[in-house]
Design an enzyme around this catalytic site. Structure first.
Site, mmCIF file in Angstrom:
data_model
loop_
_atom_site.group_PDB
_atom_site.id
_atom_site.type_symbol
_atom_site.label_atom_id
_atom_site.label_comp_id
_atom_site.label_asym_id
_atom_site.label_seq_id
_atom_site.Cartn_x
_atom_site.Cartn_y
_atom_site.Cartn_z
ATOM 1 C CG ASP A 141 -24.040 -18.060 12.885
ATOM 2 O OD1 ASP A 141 -24.921 -19.241 13.170
ATOM 3 O OD2 ASP A 141 -24.447 -17.237 12.303
ATOM 4 C CB CYS A 187 -27.878 -19.203 18.834
ATOM 5 S SG CYS A 187 -29.419 -19.745 17.749
ATOM 6 C CB SER A 188 -27.269 -15.252 15.773
ATOM 7 O OG SER A 188 -27.425 -14.032 15.021
ATOM 8 C CB ALA A 189 -31.399 -17.379 13.711
ATOM 9 C CB CYS A 246 -33.387 -21.693 14.097
ATOM 10 S SG CYS A 246 -32.358 -20.802 13.182
ATOM 11 N N GLY A 247 -30.628 -22.793 14.783
ATOM 12 C CA GLY A 247 -29.625 -23.730 14.755
ATOM 13 C C GLY A 247 -28.974 -24.285 15.737
ATOM 14 N NE ARG A 248 -24.679 -20.453 17.166
ATOM 15 C CZ ARG A 248 -24.012 -19.519 16.829
ATOM 16 N NH1 ARG A 248 -22.923 -19.531 17.391
ATOM 17 N NH2 ARG A 248 -24.649 -18.363 16.377
#
Length: 478
Positions: free
Chosen positions: A190, A222-224, A226-228
């Site tokens: 992350d 992913c988790s949120a 947005c990033g990955r």
């Protein structure tokens, strides 16, 4: 394809400091886009939906969020923290979603069922750095689990190296079953980047193959979300630009990331992730160029490769050889010196030189004896199989020639130990490749071979009987 070498060179020469400044511009321009396009997050900020968001500052834009229309209970709402992302060839090519919470797992499966999702790309682990990043929304291997009205069965699980896991799910709702595939990437921390780009590109290639021709959106989370998730969407989007040949001279990763951020907040969340896109795209371009080079090399090698000889069926060997001989060997037994016509036309050696270069297939050779069928003029060394039409006399002393006594270089290949006949041409069929030169025809049966030469191609005549020994042999020594 012509632009790729120059674009690849540009990507490799970019300075990390330049990319840091460019990413800062992306963040500032995101705020400008949000203001100019009047992007809002009112649905996610509602009191009843606040608890459905994993992170309070990551809310989907109202203009691009996924609305749930499939209702399983009276208390179901249309909200889920997920956004549609446009692709090169479709408006809703991707669904960028946060990892489901324990309270939103049923909503997650509602979204999958409603949009008939076939492929899920999961870019996180369930627990990272001691924190819960995603609720387990599937069943253990070879087991089933119920999530509200949905029953999920894990039918297949394959670990590909250390990077990702491939699983096949069966989703059941009201006696209707669907299958879908999940790819979980394991080597992406992350707020960080993978240690190599090839692992991500390999996962995306497998996901595209699994998606096939399905027009349903690919679910990426992913988790949120947005990033990955944003990095994966950007890489697959650029791959589609390559496939559809829409890479132009003004190709800009910065513009692609800004377009993603217009649809999903904070897509590509850190400067390291932004730089990783450049690294992965350079790797992608190298793979495409190498593949094109290899394909070109294979095509050139194929053109230079000699054509394989096709085998001719045994039944058509004689016919095909006859045609080839007519074209190539028009006069095959032209005598070195003229001879008088033979007195016995039936003798196989009594043939006249051919005066035509090529004959129709249905005609007879003009050097064949009267009333006889068109027989080959060539004689062939044939394995010792006695034809039924030949009558062998018990007194014959020279029926065959034994080649096993030859040493290498004396007319027989080394290591071969076979017996052969020398049979006249009228009893043989011609072979595929071995053409035997015919010496000049003679009428004298007592001659062993013609004056044209001595050796393999001579016609050996059988002696009429024992000969008288030389006179000097009769002298007895005392």
């Amino acid at each position: 394809m012509e632009l790729l070498p120059s674009l690849l060179s540009t990507l490799k020469t970019l300075d990390p400091g330049t990319l840091d400044q460019e990413y800062s511009m992306v963040r500032s321009q995101t705020q400008t886009l949000k203001r100019d396009l009047s992007l809002t997050t009112e649905a996610g900020a509602l009191k009843e939906n606040i608890k459905k968001n994993r992170y309070k500052d990551i809310l989907p834009y109202d203009q691009s969020r996924v609305l749930l229309s499939l209702l399983t209970t009276k208390s179901d709402s249309d909200y889920i923290n997920a956004s549609f992302i446009k692709g090169v060839t479709a408006d809703n090519k991707y669904i960028a979603s946060q990892g489901p919470l324990s309270s939103t797992v049923i909503d997650f499966w509602r979204m999958i069922w409603q949009h008939d999702v076939k492929v899920i790309v999961m870019a996180c682990r369930e627990v990272e750095m001691g924190k819960k990043k995603c609720e387990c929304y599937w069943a253990p291997f070879h087991q089933s689990a119920a999530f509200g009205p949905f029953t999920v069965s894990n039918q297949e699980e394959t670990i590909h190296t250390v990077n990702f896991i491939h699983e096949l799910f069966s989703l059941l709702l009201l006696q209707t079953s669907r299958s879908l595939i999940q790819y979980q990437f394991l080597s992406w921390p992350d707020h960080d980047i993978p240690y190599e780009a090839t692992g991500v590109l390999d996962l995306l290639e497998r996901a595209r193959n699994s998606q096939g021709t399905h027009t349903s959106p690919v679910l990426i989370h992913c988790s949120a979300g947005c990033g990955r998730t944003g990095v994966i969407c950007a890489l697959d989007y650029i791959h589609d630009l390559l496939v559809t040949k829409q890479i132009t001279s003004d190709f800009s990763i910065k513009k692609i990331v800004l377009e993603l951020r217009r649809q999903r907040p904070a897509a590509v969340q850190t400067k390291d992730q932004y730089q990783f896109i450049f690294t992965a795209v350079a790797c992608m371009f190298e793979q495409v160029l190498q593949s094109a080079k290899s394909q070109l090399y294979c095509n050139v090698s194929e053109l230079k490769k000699p054509k394989k000889k096709t085998t001719t069926p045994a039944s058509s060997k004689r016919l095909s050889d006859q045609i080839d001989m007519n074209d190539t060997y028009a006069v095959v037994n032209k005598p070195k010196q003229p001879h008088p016509p033979p007195t016995n036309p039936a003798h196989p050696a009594a043939v006249q030189p051919s005066k035509t270069r090529s004959l129709p297939l249905a005609t007879h050779y003009d050097n064949a004896s009267a009333g006889a069928s068109a027989a080959p003029v060539y004689s062939t060394v044939k394995p010792r199989i006695k034809p039924h039409s030949l009558k062998v006399s018990a007194t014959s002393l020279y029926d065959n020639t034994i080649l096993s006594s030859h040493s290498p270089g004396e007319g027989a290949p080394s290591g071969i130990n076979r017996e052969y006949h020398l049979v006249s041409a009228e009893h043989l069929s011609s072979t595929d490749h071995d053409y035997e030169d015919i010496s000049s025809p003679v009428a004298d049966k007592t001659s062993l071979c013609s004056a044209g030469g001595i050796g393999f191609n001579c016609r050996i005549q059988k002696p009429r009987g024992p000969r008288d020994p030389p006179a000097e042999w009769s002298h007895l020594e005392r």
